[in-house]
Motif scaffolding. Structure first.
Motif, mmCIF file in Angstrom:
data_model
loop_
_atom_site.group_PDB
_atom_site.id
_atom_site.type_symbol
_atom_site.label_atom_id
_atom_site.label_comp_id
_atom_site.label_asym_id
_atom_site.label_seq_id
_atom_site.Cartn_x
_atom_site.Cartn_y
_atom_site.Cartn_z
ATOM 1 N N LYS A 465 -26.812 -37.112 12.472
ATOM 2 C CA LYS A 465 -28.079 -36.531 12.021
ATOM 3 C C LYS A 465 -29.312 -37.302 12.506
ATOM 4 N N GLY A 466 -29.228 -37.851 13.707
ATOM 5 C CA GLY A 466 -30.403 -38.526 14.261
ATOM 6 C C GLY A 466 -30.720 -39.859 13.616
ATOM 7 N N ASP A 467 -29.758 -40.498 12.982
ATOM 8 C CA ASP A 467 -29.970 -41.802 12.349
ATOM 9 C C ASP A 467 -30.252 -42.843 13.436
ATOM 10 N N ASN A 468 -31.484 -43.377 13.456
ATOM 11 C CA ASN A 468 -31.890 -44.304 14.518
ATOM 12 C C ASN A 468 -31.046 -45.570 14.526
ATOM 13 N N ALA A 469 -30.661 -46.047 13.345
ATOM 14 C CA ALA A 469 -29.873 -47.281 13.278
ATOM 15 C C ALA A 469 -28.536 -47.114 13.994
ATOM 16 N N ILE A 470 -27.967 -45.937 13.885
ATOM 17 C CA ILE A 470 -26.690 -45.673 14.551
ATOM 18 C C ILE A 470 -26.909 -45.415 16.038
ATOM 19 N N LEU A 471 -27.974 -44.668 16.359
ATOM 20 C CA LEU A 471 -28.239 -44.362 17.769
ATOM 21 C C LEU A 471 -28.486 -45.628 18.580
ATOM 22 N N GLU A 472 -29.151 -46.614 17.976
ATOM 23 C CA GLU A 472 -29.431 -47.866 18.688
ATOM 24 C C GLU A 472 -28.153 -48.642 18.988
ATOM 25 N N ARG A 473 -27.092 -48.379 18.213
ATOM 26 C CA ARG A 473 -25.826 -49.082 18.426
ATOM 27 C C ARG A 473 -24.734 -48.109 18.861
ATOM 28 N N ALA A 474 -25.118 -47.083 19.604
ATOM 29 C CA ALA A 474 -24.157 -46.060 20.037
ATOM 30 C C ALA A 474 -23.021 -46.664 20.851
ATOM 31 N N GLY A 475 -23.358 -47.638 21.721
ATOM 32 C CA GLY A 475 -22.324 -48.257 22.533
ATOM 33 C C GLY A 475 -21.294 -48.992 21.688
ATOM 34 N N THR A 476 -21.752 -49.665 20.632
ATOM 35 C CA THR A 476 -20.834 -50.386 19.738
ATOM 36 C C THR A 476 -19.904 -49.411 19.029
ATOM 37 N N PHE A 477 -20.472 -48.304 18.573
ATOM 38 C CA PHE A 477 -19.655 -47.302 17.881
ATOM 39 C C PHE A 477 -18.602 -46.721 18.819
ATOM 40 N N LYS A 478 -18.998 -46.397 20.029
ATOM 41 C CA LYS A 478 -18.043 -45.847 21.003
ATOM 42 C C LYS A 478 -16.905 -46.831 21.259
ATOM 43 N N HIS A 479 -17.269 -48.109 21.375
ATOM 44 C CA HIS A 479 -16.254 -49.140 21.613
ATOM 45 C C HIS A 479 -15.271 -49.212 20.442
ATOM 46 N N GLU A 480 -15.807 -49.120 19.221
ATOM 47 C CA GLU A 480 -14.942 -49.180 18.039
ATOM 48 C C GLU A 480 -14.012 -47.966 17.977
ATOM 49 N N PHE A 481 -14.547 -46.809 18.311
ATOM 50 C CA PHE A 481 -13.729 -45.585 18.257
ATOM 51 C C PHE A 481 -12.602 -45.639 19.287
ATOM 52 N N THR A 482 -12.957 -46.014 20.508
ATOM 53 C CA THR A 482 -11.939 -46.013 21.573
ATOM 54 C C THR A 482 -10.884 -47.093 21.350
ATOM 55 N N GLY A 483 -11.176 -48.075 20.486
ATOM 56 C CA GLY A 483 -10.181 -49.074 20.159
ATOM 57 C C GLY A 483 -9.116 -48.572 19.212
ATOM 58 N N HIS A 484 -9.335 -47.385 18.643
ATOM 59 C CA HIS A 484 -8.349 -46.797 17.728
ATOM 60 C C HIS A 484 -7.207 -46.175 18.534
ATOM 61 N N ALA A 485 -5.983 -46.327 18.040
ATOM 62 C CA ALA A 485 -4.802 -45.872 18.785
ATOM 63 C C ALA A 485 -4.801 -44.360 19.031
ATOM 64 N N ASP A 486 -5.412 -43.571 18.123
ATOM 65 C CA ASP A 486 -5.368 -42.116 18.243
ATOM 66 C C ASP A 486 -6.561 -41.539 19.006
ATOM 67 N N VAL A 487 -7.467 -42.391 19.488
ATOM 68 C CA VAL A 487 -8.656 -41.912 20.199
ATOM 69 C C VAL A 487 -8.486 -42.185 21.686
ATOM 70 N N ARG A 488 -8.522 -41.127 22.487
ATOM 71 C CA ARG A 488 -8.362 -41.283 23.934
ATOM 72 C C ARG A 488 -9.661 -41.745 24.578
ATOM 73 N N THR A 489 -10.784 -41.105 24.187
ATOM 74 C CA THR A 489 -12.088 -41.502 24.736
ATOM 75 C C THR A 489 -13.173 -41.034 23.776
ATOM 76 N N ALA A 490 -14.381 -41.537 23.963
ATOM 77 C CA ALA A 490 -15.508 -41.182 23.084
ATOM 78 C C ALA A 490 -16.772 -41.103 23.911
ATOM 79 N N THR A 491 -17.708 -40.266 23.459
ATOM 80 C CA THR A 491 -19.001 -40.161 24.132
ATOM 81 C C THR A 491 -20.059 -39.804 23.093
ATOM 82 N N ALA A 492 -21.314 -39.801 23.505
ATOM 83 C CA ALA A 492 -22.416 -39.475 22.597
ATOM 84 C C ALA A 492 -23.313 -38.424 23.229
ATOM 85 N N SER A 493 -23.906 -37.579 22.398
ATOM 86 C CA SER A 493 -24.845 -36.562 22.899
ATOM 87 C C SER A 493 -25.869 -36.267 21.817
ATOM 88 N N SER A 494 -26.977 -35.665 22.215
ATOM 89 C CA SER A 494 -28.038 -35.356 21.251
ATOM 90 C C SER A 494 -27.747 -34.063 20.493
#
Length: 501
Positions: A465-494
């Protein structure tokens, strides 16, 4: 006389059980299909009619002239409501609504809510909503006030009394619950779960309040009885020139509230919209299905005409007039129509849950609580009975007793050619309906199976929902998601492809 007609009709029905059963079954299927379609049409035509002054409420919408052509908007400017009320005595009252969304929180319960509006405090003077608790006159009179639907109140407060409790919105504001609604009718083009006082909006967005170039409000007006819509629209160009000037080219339109759902498809509409063309098409299909059922009844009745020829001959010999015989056969048709309609109503009662699942709605079927549907049912009895029985009555009552009793009665006088024409017409209608159904099914199947370019069954969307705190750390979130065994890849979009601009 009536008692005699009824006795003969019942005797004929019970004596020829197979023939009567086939006739009643055919009519039952046709009437049941017609009833289900009528239920859907009635629901679509009922939108926004539950308001007490529904026939006097109008929405004001702008048409903007742009270099790319006219943009027809459903949303208008913030100052429009007050300006209309000040300029025209015909505008008895006016109200504005602004759609919003936000993170609602009560203690440890947190949910993102989308169906929320800021609105003026006089909203309950124009619209009629079923209230459960609280005073509607003061509900939205001050900043930081909110009214909730019963469903939303139970979601956050359970069985506790929600009045004068507080809801945190987007963490930054605490809103006081002043009113709780009973469940709001589904048939509205303005679906909402909560209303927030417009003064709350003014407190943190004062720059928008007087801006004629900001188009994000829904504006409604209450008109007097015998309101001349055309005359009022003719006054609006001069009003726009005086109020807005030459900053941008705009014209205003007036839409009756009861027509918004079916006939308005402008930019910025709130909620889903109906389709008037679909309503007319479905009404035509209902008529065609009923016509096929009636023709089937006629054909079966006239095909057995030779079986009743001796009965007709004997009755005419003992003095029965042709008019009396016609009434007798028409009475039999009406009785079968009544039996078929009763069976169709019972069948509809059983099919309603499956029908609702098919159309994705929640339409109830209760004849004794729905006077319009009850009248429609009685009308179907008469229409089907007369339409299906008039031709057989005409054919059967026309037999000449001398020819019948001499045994020289043949097929020439039994309506063979008209019956053949009816059979051809019946098959033509049936083929047309079947072909139309196949085309629609193929279109729906195409929509469901079209390759979108990705496997939507394996794709999970998390909306921040456009949360700036999360958007500023989008790369960190993607890294955390892709580290999960059931996640093949992750990306971000507006935005999610297919949603939004």
């Amino acid at each position: 006389m009536f008692k005699n007609y009824l006795k003969i009709a019942l005797r004929h029905i019970f004596r020829h059980k197979t023939f009567s059963g086939v006739n009643v079954f055919g009519l039952t299927i046709g009437i049941a299909c017609c009833l289900l379609i009528l239920m859907y049409i009635q629901e679509e035509l009922s939108f926004d009619r539950f308001h007490e002054n529904a026939d006097r409420i109008y929405r004001i919408v702008p048409d903007l002239q742009t270099p790319k052509g006219v943009r027809e908007l459903a949303q208008s400017s913030p100052p429009l409501a007050a300006a209309l009320k000040a300029a025209f005595p015909e505008v008895l009252d006016a109200v504005r609504l602004v759609r919003t969304s936000g993170l609602f929180a009560v203690e440890d319960k947190r949910f993102y809510e989308n169906r929320i509006f800021y609105c003026d405090e006089n909203v309950f003077d124009i619209f009629t909503y079923p209230l459960q608790k609280g005073d509607p006159k003061t509900a939205l009179a001050t900043p930081n006030c909110i009214v909730l639907t019963q469903e939303l109140a139970q979601k956050y407060f359970g069985e506790a009394d929600p009045l004068n409790q507080f809801v945190q919105v987007n963490i930054e504001r605490s809103l006081n619950v002043t009113v709780v609604f009973d469940p709001i009718p589904r048939a509205t083009h303005l679906p909402f779960d909560a209303l927030i006082s417009h003064k709350t909006f003014e407190a943190f967005r004062p720059q928008w309040v007087g801006n004629w170039g900001a188009f994000f409000y829904q504006t409604y007006m209450l008109a007097p009885k015998n309101f001349d819509r055309s005359a009022f629209e003719n006054k609006l160009p001069a009003f726009v020139d005086d109020a807005v000037g030459e900053d941008f080219s705009m014209s205003l339109r007036v839409q009756p509230l009861t027509e918004v759902y079916l006939y308005s498809h402008r930019r910025g509409e709130v909620g889903v919209r109906g389709n008037a063309t679909l309503i007319f098409a479905l009404a035509g299909i209902a008529v065609l299905i009923l016509a096929v059922a009636c023709i089937n009844f006629m054909n079966l009745a006239t095909a057995r005409s030779t079986k009743r020829a001796r009965e007709v001959g004997m009755r005419k010999v003992v003095g029965a007039a042709r008019r009396q015989l016609a009434w007798q056969f028409l009475g039999e048709s009406l009785l079968m129509s009544f039996l078929a309609t009763v069976c169709a109503a019972a069948l509809c009662q059983l099919l309603v849950p499956f029908f609702n699942r098919l159309i994705g709605e929640e339409i109830g079927f209760s004849l004794f609580e729905n006077s319009q549907m009850l009248l429609a049912l009685l009308g179907l009895v008469l229409v089907v009975g007369v339409a299906a029985g008039s031709y057989p009555a005409f054919v059967l009552s026309s037999f000449r007793p001398v020819a019948v009793l001499k045994g020289v009665f043949g097929t020439a006088g039994s309506g063979t050619k008209p019956r053949h024409a009816l059979v051809v017409f019946q098959f033509a209608l049936s083929i047309m309906l079947i072909v139309g159904t196949i085309v629609i099914l193929r279109q729906v199947d195409f929509l469901r199976t079209k390759d979108l370019g990705f496997n939507k069954e394996q794709l999970l969307v998390i909306d921040f929902k456009g949360d700036n705190a999360i958007l500023e750390r989008a790369g960190t979130f993607k890294h955390e998601f892709t580290g999960h065994a059931d996640v093949r890849t992750a990306t971000a979009s507006s935005s999610v492809p297919g949603r939004g601009p």
